[in-house]
Design a protein around this motif. Structure first.
Motif, PDB file in Angstrom:
ATOM      1  N   ALA A  87      11.915  -5.409-113.815  1.00 54.90           N
ATOM      2  CA  ALA A  87      11.797  -4.764-112.758  1.00 54.90           C
ATOM      3  C   ALA A  87      13.241  -4.958-112.106  1.00 54.90           C
ATOM      4  CB  ALA A  87      10.757  -4.965-111.369  1.00 54.90           C
ATOM      5  N   GLY A  88      13.664  -3.889-111.742  1.00 57.61           N
ATOM      6  CA  GLY A  88      15.285  -3.989-111.240  1.00 57.61           C
ATOM      7  C   GLY A  88      15.153  -3.443-109.950  1.00 57.61           C
ATOM      8  N   PRO A  89      16.308  -3.489-108.964  1.00 64.87           N
ATOM      9  CA  PRO A  89      16.203  -3.024-107.533  1.00 64.87           C
ATOM     10  C   PRO A  89      15.955  -1.605-107.908  1.00 64.87           C
ATOM     11  CG  PRO A  89      18.752  -3.449-108.550  1.00 64.87           C
ATOM     12  CD  PRO A  89      17.604  -3.992-109.661  1.00 64.87           C
ATOM     13  N   GLU A  90      15.497  -1.054-106.627  1.00 62.46           N
ATOM     14  CA  GLU A  90      15.091   0.590-106.558  1.00 62.46           C
ATOM     15  C   GLU A  90      16.459   1.413-106.672  1.00 62.46           C
ATOM     16  OE1 GLU A  90      12.471   1.261-103.470  1.00 62.46           O
ATOM     17  OE2 GLU A  90      11.082  -0.163-104.049  1.00 62.46           O
ATOM     18  N   PRO A  91      16.566   2.349-107.228  1.00 57.81           N
ATOM     19  CA  PRO A  91      17.773   3.028-107.186  1.00 57.81           C
ATOM     20  C   PRO A  91      17.774   3.563-105.560  1.00 57.81           C
ATOM     21  CG  PRO A  91      16.171   4.282-108.404  1.00 57.81           C
ATOM     22  CD  PRO A  91      15.627   2.980-108.027  1.00 57.81           C
ATOM     23  N   THR A  92      19.140   3.547-104.967  1.00 53.63           N
ATOM     24  CA  THR A  92      19.387   4.074-103.805  1.00 53.63           C
ATOM     25  C   THR A  92      19.724   5.399-103.484  1.00 53.63           C
ATOM     26  OG1 THR A  92      21.709   3.368-103.829  1.00 53.63           O
ATOM     27  CG2 THR A  92      20.134   1.667-102.807  1.00 53.63           C
ATOM     28  N   PRO A  93      19.356   6.256-102.905  1.00 49.48           N
ATOM     29  CA  PRO A  93      19.877   7.619-102.667  1.00 49.48           C
ATOM     30  C   PRO A  93      21.045   7.811-102.540  1.00 49.48           C
ATOM     31  CG  PRO A  93      18.503   7.048-100.748  1.00 49.48           C
ATOM     32  CD  PRO A  93      18.438   5.764-101.825  1.00 49.48           C
ATOM     33  N   GLU A  94      21.759   8.656-102.999  1.00 47.84           N
ATOM     34  CA  GLU A  94      23.225   8.924-102.903  1.00 47.84           C
ATOM     35  C   GLU A  94      23.593   9.378-101.419  1.00 47.84           C
ATOM     36  OE1 GLU A  94      25.709   9.884-105.496  1.00 47.84           O
ATOM     37  OE2 GLU A  94      24.795   9.173-107.083  1.00 47.84           O
ATOM     38  N   ILE A  95      24.041   8.519-100.719  1.00 51.37           N
ATOM     39  CA  ILE A  95      24.653   8.794 -99.412  1.00 51.37           C
ATOM     40  C   ILE A  95      26.280   8.824 -99.210  1.00 51.37           C
ATOM     41  CG2 ILE A  95      22.485   8.054 -98.096  1.00 51.37           C
ATOM     42  CD1 ILE A  95      23.778   5.547 -97.645  1.00 51.37           C
ATOM     43  N   SER A  96      26.681   9.603 -98.275  1.00 54.97           N
ATOM     44  CA  SER A  96      28.081   9.577 -97.781  1.00 54.97           C
ATOM     45  C   SER A  96      28.758   8.116 -97.561  1.00 54.97           C
ATOM     46  CB  SER A  96      28.467  10.540 -96.807  1.00 54.97           C
ATOM     47  OG  SER A  96      28.182  10.197 -95.700  1.00 54.97           O
ATOM     48  N   ALA A  97      30.188   7.712 -97.681  1.00 56.24           N
ATOM     49  CA  ALA A  97      30.582   6.784 -97.369  1.00 56.24           C
ATOM     50  C   ALA A  97      30.541   6.404 -95.898  1.00 56.24           C
ATOM     51  CB  ALA A  97      32.256   7.028 -97.661  1.00 56.24           C
ATOM     52  N   LYS A  98      30.388   7.468 -95.082  1.00 51.78           N
ATOM     53  CA  LYS A  98      30.254   7.080 -93.240  1.00 51.78           C
ATOM     54  C   LYS A  98      28.832   6.599 -93.149  1.00 51.78           C
ATOM     55  CE  LYS A  98      33.497  10.172 -91.202  1.00 51.78           C
ATOM     56  NZ  LYS A  98      33.709  11.490 -90.050  1.00 51.78           N
TER      57      LYS A  98
END
Length: 142
Positions: free
Chosen positions: A77-88
């Protein structure tokens, strides 16, 4: 001629002359007495130590490679994928999770009494003896 060359010629010549003089005056060793009763055609060495038997490797046969058992694949079980968000947005999230460290409360500094030496009773300044500095680093002769 160079000084070193003359030295080697002189010393080398003297050593060579000493070698010839020693050879001329040294007694000759007689070869007949030492080898008269010894048969040197076969050299035999005997030992009480019994060594292990010789190991012979047969290199004509092909190498046998054991088959490796397939490793069972277990899904970790790996870390949950994070949603793609902007740099800011990522920077804002980082600062939102930041917890400032509370500064330690400074204790009141302890006031120590200062000891001050009394002035000397005489009005003349005190003079101290100073040793002369010897050596290369202590003198200011430059």
């Amino acid at each position: 001629m160079n000084l070193v060359t003359r030295y080697f010629l002189f010393v080398g010549g003297a050593l060579l002359a000493l070698l010839f003089a020693f050879d001329a005056f040294a007694p000759k060793a007689s070869a007949d007495n030492a080898t008269a009763g010894v048969d040197k055609s076969v050299v035999r060495i005997h030992s009480n130590q019994k060594w292990p038997e010789r190991i012979v490797f047969d290199t004509t046969q092909p190498t046998i490679v054991p088959k490796a058992a397939p490793a069972p694949q277990v899904a970790l079980a790996g870390p949950e994928p994070t949603p793609e968000i902007s740099a800011k947005a990522r920077v804002r999230e980082t600062f939102a999770q930041f917890v400032p460290v509370e500064p330690k409360q400074a204790e009141a500094p302890v006031q120590r009494k200062r000891k001050i030496a009394a002035k000397p009773r005489s009005s003349q300044p005190m003079r101290f003896a100073q040793q002369q500095r010897y050596g290369f680093f202590g003198t200011s002769t430059w």
